[in-house]
Scaffold this motif. Structure first.
Motif, PDB file in Angstrom:
ATOM      1  N   PHE A 206       0.833  -1.205   0.000  1.00  0.00           N
ATOM      2  CA  PHE A 206       0.000   0.000   0.000  1.00  0.00           C
ATOM      3  C   PHE A 206       0.866   1.254   0.000  1.00  0.00           C
ATOM      4  N   SER A 207       0.266   2.358  -0.444  1.00  0.00           N
ATOM      5  CA  SER A 207       0.988   3.623  -0.559  1.00  0.00           C
ATOM      6  C   SER A 207       0.944   4.466   0.707  1.00  0.00           C
ATOM      7  N   PHE A 208      -0.015   4.192   1.595  1.00  0.00           N
ATOM      8  CA  PHE A 208      -0.151   4.952   2.834  1.00  0.00           C
ATOM      9  C   PHE A 208      -0.002   4.009   4.026  1.00  0.00           C
ATOM     10  N   LYS A 209       0.680   4.459   5.067  1.00  0.00           N
ATOM     11  CA  LYS A 209       0.907   3.593   6.227  1.00  0.00           C
ATOM     12  C   LYS A 209      -0.395   3.210   6.918  1.00  0.00           C
ATOM     13  N   ASP A 210      -1.368   4.130   6.961  1.00  0.00           N
ATOM     14  CA  ASP A 210      -2.609   3.803   7.663  1.00  0.00           C
ATOM     15  C   ASP A 210      -3.446   2.765   6.914  1.00  0.00           C
ATOM     16  N   GLU A 211      -3.115   2.501   5.647  1.00  0.00           N
ATOM     17  CA  GLU A 211      -3.871   1.509   4.889  1.00  0.00           C
ATOM     18  C   GLU A 211      -3.594   0.083   5.366  1.00  0.00           C
ATOM     19  N   TYR A 212      -2.478  -0.118   6.042  1.00  0.00           N
ATOM     20  CA  TYR A 212      -2.161  -1.460   6.524  1.00  0.00           C
ATOM     21  C   TYR A 212      -3.150  -1.895   7.604  1.00  0.00           C
ATOM     22  N   GLN A 213      -3.473  -0.993   8.519  1.00  0.00           N
ATOM     23  CA  GLN A 213      -4.451  -1.338   9.547  1.00  0.00           C
ATOM     24  C   GLN A 213      -5.845  -1.454   8.952  1.00  0.00           C
ATOM     25  N   LYS A 214      -6.162  -0.607   7.986  1.00  0.00           N
ATOM     26  CA  LYS A 214      -7.462  -0.706   7.318  1.00  0.00           C
ATOM     27  C   LYS A 214      -7.601  -2.060   6.618  1.00  0.00           C
ATOM     28  N   ALA A 215      -6.515  -2.516   6.012  1.00  0.00           N
ATOM     29  CA  ALA A 215      -6.543  -3.824   5.345  1.00  0.00           C
ATOM     30  C   ALA A 215      -6.717  -4.941   6.365  1.00  0.00           C
ATOM     31  N   ARG A 216      -6.019  -4.840   7.493  1.00  0.00           N
ATOM     32  CA  ARG A 216      -6.177  -5.841   8.559  1.00  0.00           C
ATOM     33  C   ARG A 216      -7.638  -5.923   9.007  1.00  0.00           C
ATOM     34  N   ASN A 217      -8.243  -4.763   9.212  1.00  0.00           N
ATOM     35  CA  ASN A 217      -9.634  -4.729   9.664  1.00  0.00           C
ATOM     36  C   ASN A 217     -10.565  -5.358   8.630  1.00  0.00           C
ATOM     37  N   LEU A 218     -10.292  -5.083   7.365  1.00  0.00           N
ATOM     38  CA  LEU A 218     -11.124  -5.607   6.284  1.00  0.00           C
ATOM     39  C   LEU A 218     -11.025  -7.129   6.209  1.00  0.00           C
TER      40      LEU A 218
ATOM     41  N   GLU B  80      -6.435 -27.149   0.631  1.00  0.00           N
ATOM     42  CA  GLU B  80      -6.241 -26.886   2.060  1.00  0.00           C
ATOM     43  C   GLU B  80      -4.906 -27.430   2.563  1.00  0.00           C
ATOM     44  N   GLU B  81      -3.875 -27.220   1.751  1.00  0.00           N
ATOM     45  CA  GLU B  81      -2.516 -27.576   2.143  1.00  0.00           C
ATOM     46  C   GLU B  81      -1.822 -26.336   2.711  1.00  0.00           C
ATOM     47  N   PRO B  82      -0.714 -26.520   3.454  1.00  0.00           N
ATOM     48  CA  PRO B  82       0.019 -25.353   3.970  1.00  0.00           C
ATOM     49  C   PRO B  82       0.471 -24.444   2.826  1.00  0.00           C
ATOM     50  N   MET B  83       0.248 -23.146   2.975  1.00  0.00           N
ATOM     51  CA  MET B  83       0.634 -22.188   1.943  1.00  0.00           C
ATOM     52  C   MET B  83       2.109 -21.828   2.091  1.00  0.00           C
ATOM     53  N   THR B  84       2.815 -21.783   0.971  1.00  0.00           N
ATOM     54  CA  THR B  84       4.233 -21.427   1.006  1.00  0.00           C
ATOM     55  C   THR B  84       4.458 -19.922   0.881  1.00  0.00           C
ATOM     56  N   LEU B  85       3.420 -19.170   0.530  1.00  0.00           N
ATOM     57  CA  LEU B  85       3.561 -17.719   0.470  1.00  0.00           C
ATOM     58  C   LEU B  85       3.565 -17.117   1.877  1.00  0.00           C
ATOM     59  N   THR B  86       3.964 -15.858   1.968  1.00  0.00           N
ATOM     60  CA  THR B  86       4.069 -15.170   3.255  1.00  0.00           C
ATOM     61  C   THR B  86       2.695 -14.751   3.765  1.00  0.00           C
ATOM     62  N   PRO B  87       2.342 -15.105   4.995  1.00  0.00           N
ATOM     63  CA  PRO B  87       1.071 -14.632   5.564  1.00  0.00           C
ATOM     64  C   PRO B  87       1.018 -13.107   5.588  1.00  0.00           C
ATOM     65  N   PHE B  88      -0.174 -12.564   5.399  1.00  0.00           N
ATOM     66  CA  PHE B  88      -0.327 -11.112   5.306  1.00  0.00           C
ATOM     67  C   PHE B  88       0.246 -10.394   6.516  1.00  0.00           C
ATOM     68  N   GLU B  89      -0.044 -10.868   7.719  1.00  0.00           N
ATOM     69  CA  GLU B  89       0.399 -10.168   8.925  1.00  0.00           C
ATOM     70  C   GLU B  89       1.918 -10.040   8.965  1.00  0.00           C
ATOM     71  N   GLU B  90       2.610 -11.119   8.635  1.00  0.00           N
ATOM     72  CA  GLU B  90       4.072 -11.078   8.650  1.00  0.00           C
ATOM     73  C   GLU B  90       4.597 -10.115   7.591  1.00  0.00           C
ATOM     74  N   SER B  91       4.021 -10.181   6.393  1.00  0.00           N
ATOM     75  CA  SER B  91       4.501  -9.311   5.324  1.00  0.00           C
ATOM     76  C   SER B  91       4.163  -7.851   5.592  1.00  0.00           C
ATOM     77  N   ALA B  92       2.997  -7.598   6.181  1.00  0.00           N
ATOM     78  CA  ALA B  92       2.637  -6.219   6.523  1.00  0.00           C
ATOM     79  C   ALA B  92       3.650  -5.635   7.500  1.00  0.00           C
ATOM     80  N   ASP B  93       4.067  -6.426   8.484  1.00  0.00           N
ATOM     81  CA  ASP B  93       5.083  -5.962   9.433  1.00  0.00           C
ATOM     82  C   ASP B  93       6.403  -5.662   8.725  1.00  0.00           C
ATOM     83  N   THR B  94       6.768  -6.507   7.758  1.00  0.00           N
ATOM     84  CA  THR B  94       8.005  -6.284   7.005  1.00  0.00           C
ATOM     85  C   THR B  94       7.904  -5.008   6.176  1.00  0.00           C
ATOM     86  N   HIS B  95       6.770  -4.828   5.503  1.00  0.00           N
ATOM     87  CA  HIS B  95       6.555  -3.607   4.720  1.00  0.00           C
ATOM     88  C   HIS B  95       6.660  -2.363   5.609  1.00  0.00           C
ATOM     89  N   LEU B  96       6.035  -2.418   6.778  1.00  0.00           N
ATOM     90  CA  LEU B  96       6.026  -1.254   7.662  1.00  0.00           C
ATOM     91  C   LEU B  96       7.413  -0.964   8.225  1.00  0.00           C
TER      92      LEU B  96
END
Length: 320
Positions: free
Chosen positions: A106-118, A279-295
């Protein structure tokens, strides 16, 4: 029954997602959405180059986001400045089981929390496409790194796009070393200016960022030619990965040069689609972890952009 798949945004990366999804052995009904008809035409041509992995798979090209659909997997491959808007429109009018987002989120820092809420509101599992985790060479390397301790991790090169792509290397660092703690990055060695990105309307930086502990260092310089190397160093072993040359060089207890193959998106997307559906384990990065990395990266770049960027755009960070 055909599983419903959605791809929103079919520019370069979106079209490659389409090629990859088409290779799934599962029967799929794929909706491809882009407001630009020319992009849809180009995506259709690239899709025609692929033999579907299942003869029942269908593709539907649209200029308007569907409503009232039940998607097993949705991929949002738009630019960062509209991603949250698309995400909101999608989830408010459709059911999505798994959502795949492209970086830069996202382009704005506050959008990360908005995405989490969504995501919480709609009970959606979300992941971010940092695909080095899916590369068999990095997966094998992760096991070998456990033989030694106190590794230092560095990325060096030229013209590879630090602001745009550093998150990929922060992600693979966290993956290789199972780093759960948030890191604080220093920006003291960034060049004191902001550069135009190769993609119009976005910005880039050059120089070096590093962790306070100095165990993590990422740098990008100027050159007429792109170069990129990942270096891992411990007391008894050095590993040098040259993704462009296609080699992994071991110096130390192990003395060896191995081939390294980059796995492109057109050979990856079907894997996480099938993982989600089955329904197998996903190899991609979970959103929460990646959001923290982005921030963490945005926190590092924030002062730099405010000092040297276009302050008229407020708190928007033009990174793609």
């Amino acid at each position: 029954m055909n599983y419903r798949i959605l791809i929103v945004g079919c520019g370069e990366i979106g079209a490659r997602h389409l090629q990859g999804v088409l290779k799934s052995s599962l029967p799929l009904s794929i909706d491809v959405v882009d407001i630009d008809k020319e992009s849809l035409t180009k995506a259709r041509k690239l899709a025609d180059e692929v033999t579907p992995g299942n003869g029942q798979t269908q593709v539907h090209y649209k200029v308007v986001l569907p409503e009232g659909q039940d998607y097993s997997v949705a991929i949002i491959a738009t630019t960062s400045n509209v991603r949250l808007h698309v995400m909101r429109e999608l989830l408010n009018s459709n059911h999505v089981t798994s959502l795949i987002l492209e970086k830069f989120l996202f382009s704005f820092k506050d959008e990360y929390q908005k995405a989490r809420n969504l995501l919480k509101e709609h009970s959606v599992k979300a992941y971010v496409n940092c695909p080095r985790r899916m590369n068999p060479h990095y997966q094998a390397l992760k096991k070998e790194l456990k033989k030694h301790a106190n590794w230092q991790f560095s990325v060096v090169g030229n013209e590879w796009g630090l602001a745009c792509n550093a998150v990929h290397f922060l992600d693979i660092y966290r993956y290789l070393f199972e780093e759960k703690e948030l890191f604080i990055l220093e920006d003291k060695e960034l060049e004191p200016c902001i550069f135009d990105s190769k993609r119009g309307g976005y910005k880039e930086v050059f120089g070096r960022i590093m962790s306070l502990s100095k165990e993590l260092s990422i740098s990008c310089g100027h050159s007429e030619k792109m170069s990129l190397q990942v270096k891992l160093t411990s007391e008894h072993q050095e590993v040098l990965i040259d993704e462009l040359a296609g080699t992994i060089e071991f110096n130390g207890d192990i003395q060896e040069i191995r081939p390294f193959e980059t796995v492109y998106q057109s050979n990856l997307s079907y894997q996480f689609v099938e993982q989600s559906i089955q329904e197998e384990p996903m190899t991609l990065t979970p959103f929460e972890e990646s959001a923290d990395t982005h921030l963490a990266l945005l926190d590092t770049l924030e002062k730099h952009f405010q000092l040297h960027g276009d302050t008229s755009r407020g708190r928007e960070y033009q990174i793609t």
